[in-house]
Scaffold this active site. Sequence first.
Site, PDB file in Angstrom:
ATOM      1  CE1 TYR A  59      -5.969  11.817   0.528  1.00  0.00           C
ATOM      2  CE2 TYR A  59      -4.839  11.746  -1.585  1.00  0.00           C
ATOM      3  CZ  TYR A  59      -5.189  11.143  -0.398  1.00  0.00           C
ATOM      4  OH  TYR A  59      -4.753   9.871  -0.120  1.00  0.00           O
ATOM      5  CB  ALA A  95       2.804   3.332  -7.247  1.00  0.00           C
ATOM      6  CB  ALA A 116       6.550 -20.357   4.197  1.00  0.00           C
ATOM      7  CG  ASP A 173       5.348 -29.385  -2.107  1.00  0.00           C
ATOM      8  OD1 ASP A 173       5.297 -28.276  -1.534  1.00  0.00           O
ATOM      9  OD2 ASP A 173       4.365 -30.162  -2.147  1.00  0.00           O
ATOM     10  CG  LEU A 194      -0.315 -18.523   7.370  1.00  0.00           C
ATOM     11  CD1 LEU A 194       1.076 -18.122   7.797  1.00  0.00           C
ATOM     12  CD2 LEU A 194      -0.345 -19.927   6.840  1.00  0.00           C
TER      13      LEU A 194
END
Length: 677
Positions: free
Chosen positions: A170, A314, A388, A407, A661
């Site tokens: 920067y 962060a 998901a 599952d 996906l």
Amino acid sequence: MNAPVRYPHVFSELAIGPHRLKNRIIMGSMHTGLEDVPDAAERLAAYFVDRVKGGVGTIITGGIAPHVTGGVGAKLSEPSEVPLHRHVTDAVHAADPDVKICMQILHTGPLAHTPDCVAPSPVKSRIGAYVPRELDDAGIEEMIAAFANCAKLAREAGYDGAEIIGSAGYLISTFLVEKTNQRTDRWGGSWENRMRFPLEVVRRVRVAVGPDFLLIFRISAMDMLQGGLAWDEVVSLAKALEAEGVDVISTHFCWHESFVPTIATMVPRAAFTQVTGRLRKELSIPLITSNRINMPDVAEAVLARGDADLVSMARPMLADPDLVNKAREGREDEINTCIGCNQACLDHTFTRQLTSCLVNARACRETEIVMRPAQPRKRIAVVGAGPAGLAFSTLAAERGHDVTLFDAADEIGGQFNLAKRIPGKEEFHETLRYFRRMIDVHGVTLKLGTRVDAAMLADGGFDEIVIATGIAPRRPDLHGIDHPKAVRYIDVIAGAAQVGRKVAIMGAGGIGFDVAELITHQGTSAALDIDVFAREWGIDFRNHPRGGVTGVEPAVARNDREVTLMQRKATTVGKGLGRTTGWTHRLTLQRRGVRMVGGVEYLRIDDAGLHTLVEGQPVLFDVDTVIVCAGQEPARGLHDDLAAAGIRSHLVGGACEAAELDAKRAIRQATELAMEV
Ligand code: FAD
Ligand code: NAP
Ligand code: SF4
């Protein structure tokens, strides 16, 4: 406050002049894009307040430009821009008066996406869009005044301090480095002249804000540039900044254009803090360190060995706003760990999308995705414990629903159980550990080893059914696809298929790249060993040559496999990978000698190998193994069977749509459904 035994350094206070920081964790600066949305004030306040309630001691905001040329949408250069900031600082201080919030002042210089971008010299950055306009003497004076004015307005807006960013390529940092500062006036040439701009900025900011405003300056302690800063220059800059009245030095470890990954998931945890530790010995003011410090034990170890006074976390604050409280309360196994993927944070920033988090879809959407108690409480069946199904189940149960998660496999995780086996993706274990714990905490009934069919669900008395059955690997319609040489990626990663010495990988998406990484990998994963990582990326921590990099082609461990990674598209192989991480995967594989070929038409597989046309010319790849990584199709059979029986169900993740996906979409979709159901 009594310091908890487990993290005594993290939970000790730090006094800096009149300021008392309540712990050693800083929420580091991240540009989220929230500053630019219409309801910015409310959304920013909600985002920060969640982290304040989660226990963070000090916040540094995303970068705010001091001048129109600053290159970030959010600017603070006029009194009319103060109220937005005041809304945020008031909300933070109301939530906890002991929390400090500092505004980052960012001028992106040659990285601003505008033809009006400015710099000390007209040198285009490798990643910049434009050749910057060279500032003249009056222009430099205008910039210095803009920094001072911005800091003064930040104080008026209620901030406790400001962080001036003087790193990363920067504006300020471009004055320091010879390559980007080719001036011959008093702002360029000698080291003293190149330091003049940052020191003048600090001097004028200090005058503008007075002595009791917390002033942090972020430097590149190792900029990873060939011809970058030498160690004695880093030390001399830090000492000069201290002398000018900077309260805290924050250490950064790259320029965005450097060719060393510094925060991606393949970077070892806390890889760079030793550099901060060395600088800390030269100064008497506190130092902040950062980069891949994602769990409290890592932060504690960094502080305990004296590498820094404060630890900046962060992205971990996106992944889990409650990280600090969970650490203090001994609930670290409940932390949703940042896996360093960059997929929803930095990749979004660099493509001008709102930031969020792959593992926490609520990040930066705090006012939109709101957790409300379930009303009425329902019995819900969820089939599939991949990302998901896991996200849906644990969030729906947290709301109070009665959730049963099925599952067919013997462990939760779905495809994440494959992803975690790829060298460099070890952090994926953490996501599974988090979900395992959430299943217990929120009382999800887990039924593993259970392949579910429509009849089981029809008879189960469920109010809602969620199908999260994922995908099936695509099997291209190709002559010879049943030949013994052709194997599925799933079987290769799971160790169920033999792979020969000469290999063709059919399909160069994320999984093709991961498979190439796996089968060419040799020795310890660089993500787990700082020395290996340094060797593979040409970093010399011990001698700190200019920029910290050796400048010679790094020695990359590789086995003797000959691998070709191919795709049908004629575009550059790997172009579709993550914006901020794709280049690291391409470079690693190139260094391991992996050939990348685009524009391939597959003809057949037989005893001779893989027959193709490449740019219309016949080419036989004489290989022992063809690994098929040709994408996926949704595994939707169960949903269709239920529909045929007149039973309604919800589809999430790969089962809903397999094209493009990824876990980010799977978790986001599941989170949204869990809030609605
Ligand atoms: P899945 O993870 O496929 O889970 C589906 C689950 O349903 C499975 O556990 C399966 O056993 C179960 N199931 C299916 N049918 C039944 C049934 N009838 N009864 C009971 N259970 C059933 N994504 C990223 O975003 N970033 C990455 O870096 C990344 N790396 C990857 C690396 C590899 C090697 C692989 C293979 C994938 C990677 N992915 C990555 C993709 C990511 O893992 C998937 O997008 C994600 O797992 C999809 O989640 P899902 O829950 O929809 O399905
Ligand atoms: P993908 O990214 O869609 O790539 C599939 C590859 O197969 C492409 O190279 C495609 O390119 C090729 N292909 C498609 N149809 C084909 C066919 N019929 N015959 C031959 N080749 C075919 O999918 P993926 O690699 O399987 O990854 C799945 C998901 O997981 C992706 O969405 C990805 O984002 C995610 N993931 C992410 C990461 C990451 O690091 N971020 C890592 C792994 C996976 P051509 O059509 O040009 O041949
Ligand atoms: Fe961390 Fe990935 Fe979330 Fe970014 S998207 S905060 S890197 S887990």
